[in-house]
Design a protein around this motif. Structure first.
Motif, PDB file in Angstrom:
ATOM      1  N   SER A   1      -0.282  -6.165   9.138  1.00  0.00           N
ATOM      2  CA  SER A   1       0.932  -6.788   9.040  1.00  0.00           C
ATOM      3  C   SER A   1       1.737  -6.166   8.102  1.00  0.00           C
ATOM      4  N   SER A   2       3.043  -6.342   7.806  1.00  0.00           N
ATOM      5  CA  SER A   2       3.958  -5.701   7.127  1.00  0.00           C
ATOM      6  C   SER A   2       3.718  -5.675   5.654  1.00  0.00           C
ATOM      7  N   SER A   3       2.663  -6.574   5.201  1.00  0.00           N
ATOM      8  CA  SER A   3       2.263  -6.854   3.750  1.00  0.00           C
ATOM      9  C   SER A   3       1.386  -5.912   3.442  1.00  0.00           C
ATOM     10  N   ASP A   4       0.636  -5.098   4.620  1.00  0.00           N
ATOM     11  CA  ASP A   4      -0.338  -4.279   4.397  1.00  0.00           C
ATOM     12  C   ASP A   4       0.486  -2.900   3.619  1.00  0.00           C
ATOM     13  N   PRO A   5      -0.171  -2.438   2.461  1.00  0.00           N
ATOM     14  CA  PRO A   5       0.505  -1.284   1.918  1.00  0.00           C
ATOM     15  C   PRO A   5       0.540  -0.171   2.491  1.00  0.00           C
ATOM     16  N   SER A   6      -0.506   0.262   3.489  1.00  0.00           N
ATOM     17  CA  SER A   6      -0.448   1.519   4.004  1.00  0.00           C
ATOM     18  C   SER A   6       0.516   1.438   5.202  1.00  0.00           C
ATOM     19  N   ASN A   7       0.824   0.211   5.990  1.00  0.00           N
ATOM     20  CA  ASN A   7       1.684   0.082   6.853  1.00  0.00           C
ATOM     21  C   ASN A   7       3.193   0.259   6.051  1.00  0.00           C
ATOM     22  N   SER A   8       3.289  -0.407   5.100  1.00  0.00           N
ATOM     23  CA  SER A   8       4.637  -0.188   4.544  1.00  0.00           C
ATOM     24  C   SER A   8       5.033   1.189   4.092  1.00  0.00           C
ATOM     25  N   ASN A   9       4.027   1.801   3.679  1.00  0.00           N
ATOM     26  CA  ASN A   9       4.225   3.319   3.251  1.00  0.00           C
ATOM     27  C   ASN A   9       4.629   4.305   4.530  1.00  0.00           C
ATOM     28  N   ILE A  10       3.950   3.970   5.619  1.00  0.00           N
ATOM     29  CA  ILE A  10       4.132   4.524   6.937  1.00  0.00           C
ATOM     30  C   ILE A  10       5.649   4.235   7.333  1.00  0.00           C
ATOM     31  N   GLU A  11       6.040   3.016   7.314  1.00  0.00           N
ATOM     32  CA  GLU A  11       7.270   2.545   7.779  1.00  0.00           C
ATOM     33  C   GLU A  11       8.416   3.075   6.790  1.00  0.00           C
ATOM     34  N   SER A  12       8.159   3.113   5.484  1.00  0.00           N
ATOM     35  CA  SER A  12       9.057   4.036   4.704  1.00  0.00           C
ATOM     36  C   SER A  12       9.109   5.367   5.007  1.00  0.00           C
ATOM     37  N   GLU A  13       8.123   5.941   5.233  1.00  0.00           N
ATOM     38  CA  GLU A  13       8.162   7.483   5.664  1.00  0.00           C
ATOM     39  C   GLU A  13       9.004   7.721   6.930  1.00  0.00           C
ATOM     40  N   ILE A  14       8.900   6.737   7.710  1.00  0.00           N
ATOM     41  CA  ILE A  14       9.712   6.884   9.146  1.00  0.00           C
ATOM     42  C   ILE A  14      11.008   6.963   8.877  1.00  0.00           C
ATOM     43  N   GLU A  15      11.182   5.809   8.020  1.00  0.00           N
ATOM     44  CA  GLU A  15      12.649   5.503   7.594  1.00  0.00           C
ATOM     45  C   GLU A  15      13.211   6.775   6.794  1.00  0.00           C
TER      46      GLU A  15
END
Length: 120
Positions: free
Chosen positions: A86-100
């Motif tokens: 889910s988007s609340s997972d810290p590692s997932n949000s880190n990856i999403e922010s890196e992609i952005e």
């Protein structure tokens, strides 16, 4: 900081300023030297824009590779029925922010490259 070091730093700064001013005046007064200096500046600028273009291309390829890997992982997890994080997972949000962030860098580099190409 020692007083001698501060005095030496100020003295060196003064010498740099005087030397730069003298070189600038010599360049403006001598047409041959002016042409040579402008030519060197133009060559350095062209070299720098080429390096920026190469770096931008590498950054774009890296961003695409990361994005492709993430999409591939998501497709694989969808096929296996495993629920994606889910988007609340810290590692997932880190990856999403890196992609952005990488996407924004690619956009900025492309814009800068286009501006440089248009100015030449």
């Amino acid at each position: 900081m020692q007083t001698n070091t501060l005095i030496q730093l100020l003295q060196q700064s003064f010498h740099i300023g005087v030397g730069a001013t003298a070189s600038l005046l010599e360049t403006f007064q001598d047409p041959q030297k002016r042409a040579e200096t402008l030519s060197q500046f133009h060559q350095q600028f062209n070299l720098q824009t080429q390096q920026w273009a190469e770096k931008g291309e590498l950054t774009e390829k890296e961003a695409r590779r990361i994005l492709d890997e993430l999409l591939k992982q998501q497709k694989n997890s969808d096929k296996t029925g495993v629920q994606s994080p889910s988007s609340s997972d810290p590692s997932n949000s880190n990856i999403e922010s890196e992609i952005e962030e990488l996407t924004q860098q690619v956009i900025a580099l492309r814009t800068e490259l286009e501006n440089l190409r248009q100015s030449n």
